[in-house]
Design an enzyme around this catalytic site. Structure first.
Site, PDB file in Angstrom:
ATOM      1  N   GLU A 217       0.826  -1.221   0.000  1.00  0.00           N
ATOM      2  CA  GLU A 217       0.000   0.000   0.000  1.00  0.00           C
ATOM      3  C   GLU A 217       0.859   1.269   0.000  1.00  0.00           C
ATOM      4  OE1 GLU A 217      -2.672  -0.553   3.350  1.00  0.00           O
ATOM      5  OE2 GLU A 217      -4.077  -1.626   2.076  1.00  0.00           O
ATOM      6  N   GLU A 410      -5.608  -8.400  -0.776  1.00  0.00           N
ATOM      7  CA  GLU A 410      -6.278  -8.210   0.516  1.00  0.00           C
ATOM      8  C   GLU A 410      -7.743  -7.912   0.268  1.00  0.00           C
ATOM      9  OE1 GLU A 410      -4.722  -5.470   3.456  1.00  0.00           O
ATOM     10  OE2 GLU A 410      -2.668  -5.880   2.812  1.00  0.00           O
TER      11      GLU A 410
HETATM   12  C1  BG6 Z   1      -4.422  -2.867   4.991  1.00  0.00           C
HETATM   13  C2  BG6 Z   1      -3.084  -3.313   5.491  1.00  0.00           C
HETATM   14  O1  BG6 Z   1      -4.377  -1.497   4.984  1.00  0.00           O
HETATM   15  O2  BG6 Z   1      -5.551  -3.159   5.751  1.00  0.00           O
HETATM   16  C3  BG6 Z   1      -3.108  -4.405   6.538  1.00  0.00           C
HETATM   17  O3  BG6 Z   1      -2.243  -3.689   4.425  1.00  0.00           O
HETATM   18  C4  BG6 Z   1      -4.277  -4.172   7.473  1.00  0.00           C
HETATM   19  O4  BG6 Z   1      -1.866  -4.416   7.194  1.00  0.00           O
HETATM   20  C5  BG6 Z   1      -5.565  -4.233   6.667  1.00  0.00           C
HETATM   21  O5  BG6 Z   1      -4.310  -5.043   8.553  1.00  0.00           O
HETATM   22  C6  BG6 Z   1      -6.843  -4.163   7.478  1.00  0.00           C
HETATM   23  O6  BG6 Z   1      -6.822  -3.050   8.313  1.00  0.00           O
HETATM   24  P1  BG6 Z   1      -7.068  -3.192   9.884  1.00  0.00           P
HETATM   25  O7  BG6 Z   1      -6.921  -1.822  10.425  1.00  0.00           O
HETATM   26  O8  BG6 Z   1      -8.435  -3.757  10.052  1.00  0.00           O
HETATM   27  O9  BG6 Z   1      -6.026  -4.128  10.361  1.00  0.00           O
END
Ligand code: BG6
Length: 514
Positions: A217, A410
């Site tokens: 990211e 993701e």
């Molecule tokens: C993304 C990141 O921004 O979102 C992860 O690459 C992160 O590291 C994921 O965990 C989800 O966000 P959060 O705040 O729910 O952990």
């Protein structure tokens, strides 16, 4: 001989374009509509799997010579956000609770976890390297053998189950020593340290790892700069300048590392990584629409460089308007131009909304950068808006823009899970979220012709939240007994979604039923 192409009209054209084949040199056999139906769905070898990041799963931060990193100084609680944004800091471990220090103890449970991934039929497992396991300070001449061995064992374990590792070289971590010495990525010296790290990884894991992502990211530099670039702001400084300096150094490092990966093994495939989620205009007022374009561009700005090889004009203007400059060194333009990425990976949790009205009321909770509330969407337990069609929209937007293969690395639902009296975890809400998103991604592939390499859900095993540092915000198919205050046995429990995802993978996404 690759001079015969067989397929339906759409598939033939797609292949010719993707492989840059020359029409005159080809014998083409066009099949009929019935065959077209057979060609629908995710391609053979589609990379189904799950994703993690070192600091959110490993723990064991003092083991086997690992050094201290920025992510080790991100506490749970009210200070976390200000530290992540570089406005406040902690320099040493104090009486805050730092959840990443033990995380979910993947450091000692990786064999068990990878076996469970194997049982689900994972084709790929996305994980990241903790920089300070390999170079504890960041600027040593020789790497730490014990750190290298840890990841080598993981990759070998993956191979046992036919799992292809997908490695993020940098997922939000930076050695503290380099932050103290150089001020993090604001200093150009960081490029050499990073290239040295990548070289060690490419050489040591040659043949074990083929898919690489450079920076997780990268656009998070504009929103969570201490986490994304080890950046702490100095009083009164031009913050845009500091962030652009860091971003430029990461972009040059990313290009150099892409070059190196290809030189060391031409089979290596390197991707960039975007925190994605298209912006919709709040209304059809042209002012709102224009704002949505501007907001999208702030996300695409760095990916444009990694994919196309140069800063787009709108980015140059954006930087200039903020009285900042890109710290170009002599050969940077060529380095960026000659070493673009092979594919575009991204995270998607939600779409976003733009409004031209600066007083526009309610903002959503979201993945670090917030947006205006979309009244048409439901929200998760953490207030993140849920928009499966937004994934199809985002995929189309990115594919139209770059025309390179996409990889969704993701996606998922952070939710509270409850262990029933019989010990089961009935996470139908997670299945529902994933099912709808996989259907949307299928539509993008089947209906729109988007070229998609794979899909890894976020936090396939429960892990520490990046945004809040909580453990109770769970994304996994595998529950881990650990709470927000650091209590628990680390026992692993399969949730209902475990068997569901196993079936999804086994049918290559054809059977999404619960
Ligand atoms: C993304 C990141 O921004 O979102 C992860 O690459 C992160 O590291 C994921 O965990 C989800 O966000 P959060 O705040 O729910 O952990």
């Amino acid at each position: 001989g690759a001079n015969v192409v067989i397929g339906t009209p759409g598939r033939v054209m797609d292949l010719i374009r993707r492989k840059s084949l020359h029409l005159e040199a080809l014998k083409i056999a066009v099949l009929d509509e019935a065959d077209e139906m057979l060609n629908m769905g995710f391609k053979e070898g589609f990379l189904w799997g799950g994703a993690t990041a070192a600091n959110q799963v490993e723990g064991g931060i003092f083991e086997d010579g690992r050094g201290l990193a920025n992510v080790d100084l991100m506490p749970h609680g009210s200070d976390r956000y200000a530290i992540g944004t570089g406005e406040k800091w902690i320099d040493r471990i104090d009486d805050h609770y730092f959840p990443s220090h033990q995380a979910v103890d993947f450091y000692h449970h990786y064999k068990e976890d990878i076996a469970l991934m194997g049982e689900m039929g994972f084709k790929t497992f996305r994980l990241s390297i903790a920089w300070t396991r390999i170079f504890p300070l960041g600027d040593e001449l020789e790497p730490n053998e014990k750190g290298l061995l840890f990841y080598e064992n993981i990759f070998k374990e993956c191979k046992k189950y036919g799992i292809e590792p997908l490695v993020t070289i940098n997922h939000f971590d930076c050695p503290m020593h380099l932050i103290h010495k150089f001020g993090g990525w604001r200093n150009r010296e960081m490029i050499d340290c990073f290239v040295k790290l990548a070289k060690v990884l490419f050489e040591r894991y040659n043949g074990l790892v083929k898919y690489w992502l450079t920076f997780n990211e990268i656009n998070m530099i504009l929103h969570f700069p201490f986490v994304a670039a080890g950046l702490r702001f100095k009083e009164g400084e031009n913050k845009t300048q500091a962030m652009i300096t860091c971003a430029h150094h990461e972009l040059v490092a990313s290009a150099l590392v892409t070059k190196l990966a290809h030189e060391i093994n031409p089979e290596n495939m390197v991707g960039c990584m975007l925190a994605a989620g298209s912006y919709y205009p709040e209304t059809c007022n042209p002012e709102d629409y224009w704002k949505s374009i501007c907001d999208d561009r702030e996300s695409y700005m760095f990916i444009d460089v990694q994919s196309r090889g140069y800063y787009p004009n709108y980015a140059l203007k954006w930087i200039e308007k903020r009285n900042a400059e890109i710290p170009f060194a002599e050969n940077d333009v060529n380095i960026l131009k000659e070493n673009t990425v092979d594919f575009i990976s991204f995270s998607y949790y939600s779409s976003r909304v733009s409004s031209a009205n600066p007083d526009k009321g309610k903002q959503t909770e979201s993945n670090i950068f917030a947006s205006v509330v979309n009244p048409y969407l439901d929200t998760s337990d953490w207030g993140w808006q849920i928009d499966p069609l937004g994934l199809r929209i985002t995929m189309n937007e990115i594919y139209d823009r770059y025309q390179k293969p996409l990889f969704i690395v993701e996606n998922g639902l952070g939710a509270k899970d409850k262990i029933e009296e019989d010990g089961s975890i009935q996470d139908d809400y997670r299945i529902d979220y994933l099912k709808k998103h996989i259907q949307a991604m299928k539509d993008a592939v089947d209906e729109d012709g988007v070229d998609l390499m794979g899909y890894t859900t976020w936090g396939c095993i429960d892990l520490i939240s990046n945004g809040t540092g909580e453990m109770e915000k769970r994304y996994g198919f595998i529950y881990i007994d650990r709470d927000n205050d650091g209590h628990g046995t680390f026992k692993r429990i399969k949730k209902k979604s475990f068997d569901w995802y196993k079936k999804v993978i086994a049918t290559n996404g054809e059977d999404l039923d619960n």
